[in-house]
Design an enzyme around this catalytic site. Sequence first.
Site, PDB file in Angstrom:
ATOM      1  N   ARG A  83      -8.854   3.885  12.627  1.00 10.08           N
ATOM      2  CA  ARG A  83      -7.959   5.057  12.807  1.00 10.08           C
ATOM      3  C   ARG A  83      -7.512   5.093  14.334  1.00 10.08           C
ATOM      4  O   ARG A  83      -6.309   5.600  14.658  1.00 10.08           O
ATOM      5  CB  ARG A  83      -8.543   6.500  12.663  1.00 10.08           C
ATOM      6  N   THR A  97      -9.198  -5.570   3.592  1.00  9.31           N
ATOM      7  CA  THR A  97      -9.037  -4.673   2.246  1.00  9.31           C
ATOM      8  C   THR A  97      -9.797  -5.489   1.145  1.00  9.31           C
ATOM      9  O   THR A  97      -9.510  -6.291   0.944  1.00  9.31           O
ATOM     10  CB  THR A  97      -7.309  -4.657   1.810  1.00  9.31           C
ATOM     11  N   ASP A 135      -9.393   0.502   1.292  1.00  7.18           N
ATOM     12  CA  ASP A 135      -8.445   0.242   2.345  1.00  7.18           C
ATOM     13  C   ASP A 135      -9.086   0.676   3.733  1.00  7.18           C
ATOM     14  O   ASP A 135      -8.513   1.701   4.111  1.00  7.18           O
ATOM     15  CB  ASP A 135      -6.947   0.742   2.201  1.00  7.18           C
ATOM     16  N   HIS A 145      -3.373  14.063   0.014  1.00  2.86           N
ATOM     17  CA  HIS A 145      -3.715  13.153   1.161  1.00  2.86           C
ATOM     18  C   HIS A 145      -2.781  13.405   2.186  1.00  2.86           C
ATOM     19  O   HIS A 145      -3.003  13.320   3.362  1.00  2.86           O
ATOM     20  CB  HIS A 145      -3.916  11.646   0.607  1.00  2.86           C
ATOM     21  N   GLU A 179     -10.431   4.220   2.787  1.00  4.17           N
ATOM     22  CA  GLU A 179      -9.535   4.804   2.107  1.00  4.17           C
ATOM     23  C   GLU A 179      -9.633   4.403   0.528  1.00  4.17           C
ATOM     24  O   GLU A 179      -9.669   3.487   0.141  1.00  4.17           O
ATOM     25  CB  GLU A 179      -8.111   4.510   2.439  1.00  4.17           C
ATOM     26  N   GLN A 219      -4.892   2.321  14.706  1.00  7.87           N
ATOM     27  CA  GLN A 219      -3.670   2.833  14.035  1.00  7.87           C
ATOM     28  C   GLN A 219      -2.914   3.732  14.830  1.00  7.87           C
ATOM     29  O   GLN A 219      -1.800   3.966  14.736  1.00  7.87           O
ATOM     30  CB  GLN A 219      -4.092   3.230  12.571  1.00  7.87           C
ATOM     31  N   LYS A 248      -5.174  -1.638  10.006  1.00  3.38           N
ATOM     32  CA  LYS A 248      -5.544  -1.789   8.326  1.00  3.38           C
ATOM     33  C   LYS A 248      -5.635  -3.379   8.161  1.00  3.38           C
ATOM     34  O   LYS A 248      -6.441  -3.748   7.153  1.00  3.38           O
ATOM     35  CB  LYS A 248      -4.316  -1.589   7.515  1.00  3.38           C
ATOM     36  N   GLU A 273      -8.724   3.909  -3.222  1.00  4.63           N
ATOM     37  CA  GLU A 273      -7.533   3.876  -3.826  1.00  4.63           C
ATOM     38  C   GLU A 273      -7.573   3.057  -5.215  1.00  4.63           C
ATOM     39  O   GLU A 273      -8.637   2.373  -5.676  1.00  4.63           O
ATOM     40  CB  GLU A 273      -6.659   2.964  -2.956  1.00  4.63           C
ATOM     41  N   GLU A 283     -10.380  12.932   6.286  1.00  3.22           N
ATOM     42  CA  GLU A 283     -10.171  14.256   5.282  1.00  3.22           C
ATOM     43  C   GLU A 283     -11.442  14.927   5.157  1.00  3.22           C
ATOM     44  O   GLU A 283     -11.455  16.214   5.435  1.00  3.22           O
ATOM     45  CB  GLU A 283      -9.333  13.954   4.242  1.00  3.22           C
ATOM     46  N   ASP A 336       0.880  -1.181  -0.135  1.00  5.71           N
ATOM     47  CA  ASP A 336       0.166   0.178   0.036  1.00  5.71           C
ATOM     48  C   ASP A 336       0.929   1.093   0.183  1.00  5.71           C
ATOM     49  O   ASP A 336       1.623   1.038   0.851  1.00  5.71           O
ATOM     50  CB  ASP A 336      -0.964  -0.034   1.370  1.00  5.71           C
TER      51      ASP A 336
END
Lengths: 394, 394
Positions: B217, B237, B213, B114, B178, B220, B233, B180, B343, B107
């Site tokens: 938070r 996925t 993904d 970002h 996420e 993490q 994570k 991606e 975000e 990843d």
Amino acid sequence: MADGFTLANLPYGSIRRAPAAEARLCVALGTEAIELAPLAKRLDGIPPELIDAPNLDRLLAADAIVWAELREALQRTLAADGPPPEASFPLDDALPCLPFTVGDYVDFYSSLEHATNLGRMFRPDADPLLPNWRHLPVGYHGRSGTVVVSGTPVRRPRGQRPGPDGPTWGPSARLDIELELGFVTAGAPNQLGEPIPIDRARERIFGFVLVNDWSARDIQAWEYQPLGPFLGKSFATSISPWVVPLAALEAHRVAGPAQDPSPLEYLRTSEPWAFDIELEVALQPAGHPSRTIARTNARELYWNPAQQLAHVASNGAIVRPGDLYASGTISGSHNGTQGSLIELTWNGERPLQLNGAARIFLEDGDTVTISGRTGAEAGGERVALGQVSGQILG
Amino acid sequence: MADGFTLANLPYGSIRRAPAAEARLCVALGTEAIELAPLAKRLDGIPPELIDAPNLDRLLAADAIVWAELREALQRTLAADGPPPEASFPLDDALPCLPFTVGDYVDFYSSLEHATNLGRMFRPDADPLLPNWRHLPVGYHGRSGTVVVSGTPVRRPRGQRPGPDGPTWGPSARLDIELELGFVTAGAPNQLGEPIPIDRARERIFGFVLVNDWSARDIQAWEYQPLGPFLGKSFATSISPWVVPLAALEAHRVAGPAQDPSPLEYLRTSEPWAFDIELEVALQPAGHPSRTIARTNARELYWNPAQQLAHVASNGAIVRPGDLYASGTISGSHNGTQGSLIELTWNGERPLQLNGAARIFLEDGDTVTISGRTGAEAGGERVALGQVSGQILG
């Protein structure tokens, strides 16, 4: 190397008898390798396809009861009748392959002394341990595609190295080793979303290998913020060819270090999950004799395999047969007991003197050999982990 | 979803027709899935075992010339004679499996916006980009064993969350997405120790999938120092079921953002390696209508797939068929163009309003769907990437 490959050990490997031959699942006993497929007729109740195989993959997919049955049947027939002559050949002629197909590869950071040493070196004005370290076994995923078997030459990696005017490109000038103990998982995978309770670890931990987690410190230092080690590690990780079953190490399980604070419930176990395994690292510059540069013991690890496994699966991640979990560098608290050159030389302040060849980091042509066997505490016969060895190519 | 599954696209998937049926390698065309094995007789020169298969694994092991030949032969026969009736069935009835066996999963962190947004949030007093970011595509290895196909429910992970009196154990309270774009590699692996030059990337990049993904938070934030993301994570996925070949995206390759400073030689390419792919994220709370919460474009990515691949192999690491490389969260610079909730809500300061259901992070029952198709710049027909979707279970 063969000293300690007793009937009480009986480690498994994937071995070719000649460079062009097919790899076959074998056990090691004394100074011999024994191919298992020719023993199938003697092993009542063992599905022949589990051992008529190139490597451990099929056995790892089976349940713990099957591993136990196979081991017991092999010990019984080898004790009673010995190996069939056509199935055995000298270990000196054995060409090892990877003993199993690596699923996910996780590398932990489970030695308090190692984490403390690195913290002291790189953050001298702060607490050497980060706040999370005593609460969970810190780890990260490594590259399973570049896990290689002992004897595979390791090319010095090129990469971006930090410099005063930005990064430059070239060969790593700080190529290091990490002495580690790894375990391979087996048995039916847990379902996605379902953790593995710590008291089920015994059903999923098949056996152990020695690991050399080669590390390019300059590449690692530049790249690792904020997502962790990547190319500084992913160029090669070497493992020993013989997988020593957990069952062979039962007598050598010991209590690990006291854990303070007491870990959260999912990481608590009353079983002794540390292992009395003596480890040493030898370094041989090309054209020079080999010298032991470090001696330590796996029992010093703060976080143990059952805790590592329970932690990995605590978020519901699937643990597959063939996953490899390495301990992180094993270091003791005294000089000469550290499992990496950066610690042994204290980041270059104390170069190693090797019969005239001084070393801070590895040079081309150097061969590093890690070996291990159980310690004396349990008495009785030692159980050998064998060796993991690799030579650096320029 | 089927809009854009044209003959010029012809993505590959591993599909079951019924829950108890075997998965078979298929292509998508219009509103139909077409099983490939029944087409074998029509495909001169294509080894039948490549397509008489459950998934893409065998094709990924073949060389780029073979992928091109198969694609051309399929396009010719489907244009001329259509699919055999017994081989095709409605996409609405298709039950997708993972399209390929994932080797290593990497990843990246390749969106400037970002990385800048996260830097601003978490290090407000420092330069939002770390010193290495503009010199190399920062990345880390993820867990390949928990890559799942679109439609797989995702259980909210439990784990250690930071608290004022140390960590506590429980369900993640900051579950995020996420957005991606990922690519899968194919072709003969490079030898250990031999990099892949950037101008050979085309021979190793087979095709593209959308990636969600999922990220916890809170887990993490507590765990990630100093070795990077791990359990925050590794619980899941998700990828889209249809792998869109690189060849289908040729007309939609565009120049990426200017790179300043100019990257080191091994990361330089004169080819346009960014992709004009419009992406959007929709969030559907249980019992509520779905709402688009973000729109962006993959062309904004600073580091491109050829650079990512060349970087991964620059230290001599082996790139295998079936490795998955994800871009990292794709974010634009305006509000509503960011690919993660952290975000979009600016770390909770601006909750999303979803027809009465406010959201900062995901709640149980929420379904997130990412979809993508090529943009308008090249004119002509759009090429769909399809969708990746997943619902959160408590």
